[in-house]
Design an enzyme around this catalytic site. Structure first.
Site, PDB file in Angstrom:
ATOM      1  CG  ASP A   1      -2.171   0.695   0.946  1.00 41.12           C
ATOM      2  OD1 ASP A   1      -3.409   0.161   1.639  1.00 41.12           O
ATOM      3  OD2 ASP A   1      -2.334   1.619   0.409  1.00 41.12           O
TER       4      ASP A   1
ATOM      5  CD  GLU B   1      -8.580   4.768  -1.573  1.00 38.36           C
ATOM      6  OE1 GLU B   1      -7.614   5.529  -1.301  1.00 38.36           O
ATOM      7  OE2 GLU B   1      -9.650   4.502  -0.935  1.00 38.36           O
TER       8      GLU B   1
ATOM      9  CG  ASP C   1     -11.187   2.680   3.616  1.00 42.49           C
ATOM     10  OD1 ASP C   1     -10.537   3.207   2.634  1.00 42.49           O
ATOM     11  OD2 ASP C   1     -10.630   2.682   4.829  1.00 42.49           O
TER      12      ASP C   1
HETATM   13  O1  TEU Z   1      -9.150   6.030   1.832  1.00 42.90           O
HETATM   14  C1  TEU Z   1      -9.512   7.037   0.737  1.00 42.90           C
HETATM   15  C2  TEU Z   1     -10.955   7.686   1.168  1.00 42.90           C
HETATM   16  O2  TEU Z   1     -11.612   8.323   0.419  1.00 42.90           O
HETATM   17  C3  TEU Z   1     -11.421   7.294   2.713  1.00 42.90           C
HETATM   18  O3  TEU Z   1     -11.924   8.345   3.150  1.00 42.90           O
HETATM   19  C4  TEU Z   1     -12.765   6.356   2.322  1.00 42.90           C
HETATM   20  O4  TEU Z   1     -13.341   6.923   1.054  1.00 42.90           O
HETATM   21  C5  TEU Z   1     -13.798   6.507   3.249  1.00 42.90           C
HETATM   22  O5  TEU Z   1     -12.992   6.254   4.594  1.00 42.90           O
HETATM   23  C6  TEU Z   1     -14.979   5.708   2.992  1.00 42.90           C
HETATM   24  O6  TEU Z   1     -15.636   5.690   4.149  1.00 42.90           O
HETATM   25  C7  TEU Z   1      -7.832   5.920   1.766  1.00 42.90           C
HETATM   26  C8  TEU Z   1      -7.420   4.783   2.839  1.00 42.90           C
HETATM   27  O7  TEU Z   1      -8.263   3.563   2.280  1.00 42.90           O
HETATM   28  C9  TEU Z   1      -8.369   4.897   4.303  1.00 42.90           C
HETATM   29  O8  TEU Z   1      -7.996   3.973   4.894  1.00 42.90           O
HETATM   30  C10 TEU Z   1      -7.480   6.286   4.638  1.00 42.90           C
HETATM   31  O9  TEU Z   1      -8.237   6.517   5.856  1.00 42.90           O
HETATM   32  C11 TEU Z   1      -7.313   7.378   3.760  1.00 42.90           C
HETATM   33  O10 TEU Z   1      -7.150   6.921   2.342  1.00 42.90           O
HETATM   34  C12 TEU Z   1      -6.269   8.392   4.236  1.00 42.90           C
HETATM   35  O11 TEU Z   1      -4.955   7.639   3.882  1.00 42.90           O
END
Ligand code: TEU
Length: 570
Positions: free
Chosen positions: A103, A268, A343
Site C-alpha cells: 500500500d 485508489e 474502508d
Molecule cells: O481512503 C480514501 C478515502 O476516500 C476514505 O476516506 C474512504 O473513502 C472513506 O473512508 C470511506 O468511508 C484511503 C484509505 O483507504 C483509508 O483507509 C485512509 O483513511 C485514507 O485514504 C487516508 O489515507
C-alpha cells in the site's frame, strides 16, 4: 499453476486478496495482527488460490489512521514486526507463487515524519514539501474563519491546521496528523520515486496507491461552493483530479519502471469517472493498470451528503453502474472489481442478506456476480468466509478515526443518537476491521491476547476452520470461482453484456470470447425469482459451470440462487 508475471498484463488474470494487517492474525499476543501472523496463514491464501496479496500499510506510524499516516516509508512499525519479518513474508508468498503489492500512501505523510517536522520551520528547505498557507485575507491567524479555504477534512473539521510557530496553516485532507505532501515540488516526487524503487528492489511486485488522484491539486487553492446550507465536505472538494495528475503518474511509471518491470499498480481514486479511469488505465499512456472507482459504493448514500446519509439501493441502479464501467473500459483500459475493503462495510451485510437463512447463498452469489464481470477481482480478508458487519450497538467499541469524527460531529450538531448509531452500524469502517475469524475459539484464533477490536460473536458459526471443512461453504465457492478464472479465458477476456437491466431481482449477463459464451443468472433477492425463458438465451443443453444450489427448476431461482452456464464453446 502460477501466473507467469513475465507477461506484461499478468494482473488481468489475477485475483488479489487484501490483508488489513491489524486484524488478520496476531503472532505475539498483543491483540493486534502482525506480519509473522500473516506469514503463518499463507496456506489459507494458497488454498483459496489467490495470486496476489495487497498488504495495507505496515510502515512506521503513530497509528492515528491505523497506519495510513506514515512516519518512515522504509521501516516497519514494531507493532507489525520488522523488515526481516517483511522479507520472510515476501519469501513465503513467492515460494507459493503469490505476489506482494504494498500500500503506497504518498498523498500525505504522518505529521511525525521527519520531512514534516523539518517543514514546520519556515526557513527549512522542506517548507515547500507540504501545503503551507497564510490565514485568509482580513482574518487574524488562528481565529475562526481564518482557514485559507472552506475545505473540510474527510475526518470532520477543517482541512487546515493552524501552526502557532509560523502563524500559517497546513493542508490535511484527512486527519490533522496526515499533512498533504506538495507534489508540485519535484524534490518531493523524486523522494517518493526513490522510496518506491527501494521497495521494488526488495522484492515487492506492485503498489496499491492511496487516494492517488489527490496528489495533483488545483493551481490555486480556493473555496469550493457547497449546496445551500451544506458544509464543504470532501464530496464537494474541488481538489481531486488536478491538472497534473496524468503527468505525475506517467513520471512515476517511468522513474520507477512500473510498466517496464510488470508491476501491478492500482490507484485508489475517490471521485474518479469512467473517462478518467479510461485514460489512467490506457496501457498506451503508461500510467496505472487499474483504478478503484467509488461510484458503486456511493450509490446507497444521499447524493452529495456523504456516506452517513443512508439511501436504499435498488438492484437496477447497482447493475447499471457496473455495466457503465464494463462498457466504458471494454475497448481501452481495465476494471478492478470489488465489493468491500478496509474502508467499506461487509459485502454480505450491505449488498446481500446476512440473516442466517440467506447469508451463505447471498455471499456466494455476490461473489459469482462480481468475479464473472470483466476485470481483476479483489477479495477482502474474511469476504471469502461471508463475514458480516460488526453490529456494534453503542459508540464504545468503535475505534476508527472517521467513525469517531462523524459521531462527535453529528451529535454536536444535534443529530439523534439512534440515527448516528444506525449510520455507523451500516457504514463504519470498523465493520470490516473486526478480527479475521479463523476458528470458534475464544478470540476466533486471531489472538491469544485481548483483541484491539471485538471479535464478532458469530465466529462460532463463521470461521475459516468450519468453512474449509465444508465443501459447500462460501470459501470453497470463492475457490471454485478463482479456479474458473484460471481455466476459462472467457472469464478474463470475454465481452460483457448486461441482460434484463430493469429486473429488480435478477442480475443476468453474458460473457463472450470467440465461440465461448457464458450466461450468468443470479437471483439477488431473498425471495424466489421467476426467469421468463424468453428473456434469456436458451439454456437447453448448456453446461452449468458453477452453481450455489443443487439442481432445481431452471426457471424458478431460489433466494440468492445463481448459476454460470456455458452456452456454447469449449
Ligand atoms: O481512503 C480514501 C478515502 O476516500 C476514505 O476516506 C474512504 O473513502 C472513506 O473512508 C470511506 O468511508 C484511503 C484509505 O483507504 C483509508 O483507509 C485512509 O483513511 C485514507 O485514504 C487516508 O489515507
Amino acid at each position: 499453476m502460477h501466473l507467469d508475471i513475465r507477461s506484461p498484463d499478468w494482473w488481468k488474470s489475477a485475483v488479489v486478496y487484501q490483508v488489513y494487517p491489524r486484524s488478520f492474525a496476531d503472532s505475539d499476543g498483543d491483540g493486534v495482527g502482525d506480519i509473522p501472523g500473516i506469514t503463518s496463514r499463507l496456506d489459507h491464501l494458497a488454498q483459496l488460490g489467490v495470486d496476489v496479496l495487497w498488504l495495507s500499510p505496515v510502515y512506521a506510524s503513530p497509528m492515528d489512521d491505523n497506519g495510513y499516516d506514515i512516519s518512515d516509508y522504509q521501516d516497519i512499525d514494531p507493532l507489525f514486526g520488522s523488515l526481516a519479518d517483511l522479507d520472510a513474508l515476501v519469501a513465503g508468498l513467492h515460494e507459493r507463487g503469490i505476489r506482494l503489492v504494498m500500500d503506497l500512501v504518498v498523498n500525505h505523510t504522518s505529521d511525525e515524519h521527519p520531512w514534516f517536522v523539518e517543514s514546520r520551520d519556515p526557513q527549512s528547505p522542506r517548507r515547500d514539501w507540504y501545503w503551507w498557507r497564510p490565514a485568509r485575507d482580513g482574518h487574524q491567524p488562528g481565529t475562526a474563519g481564518a482557514e485559507p479555504t472552506n475545505w473540510e477534512s474527510a475526518f470532520s473539521g477543517s482541512a487546515w491546521e493552524y501552526d502557532e510557530r509560523s502563524g500559517e496553516y497546513y493542508l490535511h485532507l484527512f486527519s490533522r496528523k496526515q499533512p498533504d505532501l506538495n507534489w508540485e515540488n519535484p524534490v518531493v516526487r523524486d523522494a517518493v520515486h526513490t522510496m518506491m524503487r527501494w521497495w521494488v528492489d526488495r522484492g515487492v511486485d506492485g503498489f496499491r496507491m492511496d487516494v492517488i488522484n489527490l496528489i495533483s491539486k488545483p493551481a490555486r487553492l480556493v473555496d469550493g461552493v457547497p449546496p445551500p446550507g451544506r458544509r464543504l465536505t470532501p464530496a464537494f472538494h474541488p481538489v481531486a483530479n488536478g491538472p497534473r495528475l496524468h503527468e505525475f503518474l506517467r513520471e512515476m511509471n517511468e522513474r520507477v519502471g512500473l510498466s517496464e518491470r510488470h508491476l501491478l499498480t492500482v490507484g485508489e481514486m475517490p471521485g474518479s469517472s469512467v473517462a478518467l479511469a479510461r485514460d489512467v488505465t490506457d496501457p498506451a499512456r503508461r500510467e496505472l493498470d487499474m483504478v478503484f472507482t467509488f461510484e458503486h459504493v456511493q450509490l446507497d448514500e444521499e447524493p452529495g451528503l456523504g456516506k452517513w446519509a443512508l439511501r436504499p439501493l435498488a438492484l437496477p441502479v447497482l447493475k447499471a453502474n457496473l455495466d457503465l464501467w464494463q462498457r466504458g473500459l471494454e475497448e481501452t483500459g481495465w476494471n478492478s472489481l470489488y465489493w468491500d475493503n478496509h474502508d467499506q462495510p461487509r459485502a454480505v451485510s450491505r449488498f446481500g442478506d446476512d440473516s442466517p437463512a440467506h447469508r451463505v447463498a447471498s455471499a456466494k452469489t455476490l461473489a459469482t456476480v462480481l468475479h464473472l464481470h470483466k476485470g481483476t477481482p479483489y477479495v477482502y480478508q474474511g469476504e471469502e468466509l461471508g463475514m458480516t458487519n460488526a453490529d456494534f450497538t453503542d459508540i464504545g467499541p468503535y475505534r476508527d478515526i472517521e467513525s469517531l469524527g462523524f459521531h462527535g460531529d453529528a451529535t454536536s450538531l444535534g443529530t439523534a443518537p439512534d440515527t448516528v448509531l444506525a449510520a455507523l452500524a451500516a457504514k463504519s469502517r470498523d465493520n470490516a476491521r473486526t478480527p479475521m475469524q479463523w476458528d470458534d475459539s475464544e478470540h476466533a484464533g486471531f489472538t491469544a491476547g485481548e483483541p484491539w477490536l471485538p471479535v464478532n460473536p458469530n465466529k462460532d458459526v463463521i470461521n475459516a476452520a468450519a468453512a474449509v471443512a465444508d465443501p459447500d461453504s462460501v470459501f470453497h465457492h470463492y475457490r471454485r470461482l478463482i479456479r474458473l478464472r484460471r481455466d476459462e479465458p472467457v472469464v478474463v477476456h470475454g465481452r460483457f453484456e448486461l441482460l434484463l437491466p430493469e429486473h429488480d431481482q435478477l442480475w443476468a449477463f453474458t460473457r463472450t470470447h470467440g465461440d465461448d459464451v457464458l450466461l450468468v443468472l443470479a437471483n439477488c433477492s431473498s425471495l424466489p425469482a421467476y426467469v421468463d425463458p424468453v428473456d434469456v438465451p436458451d439454456r437447453g443443453g448448456a453446461k452449468i459451470l458453477i452453481s450455489t444450489h443443487v439442481e432445481g427448476d431452471p426457471d424458478r431461482l431460489r433466494p440468492w440462487e445463481s448459476k454460470v452456464y456455458r452456452l456454447t464453446g469449449a
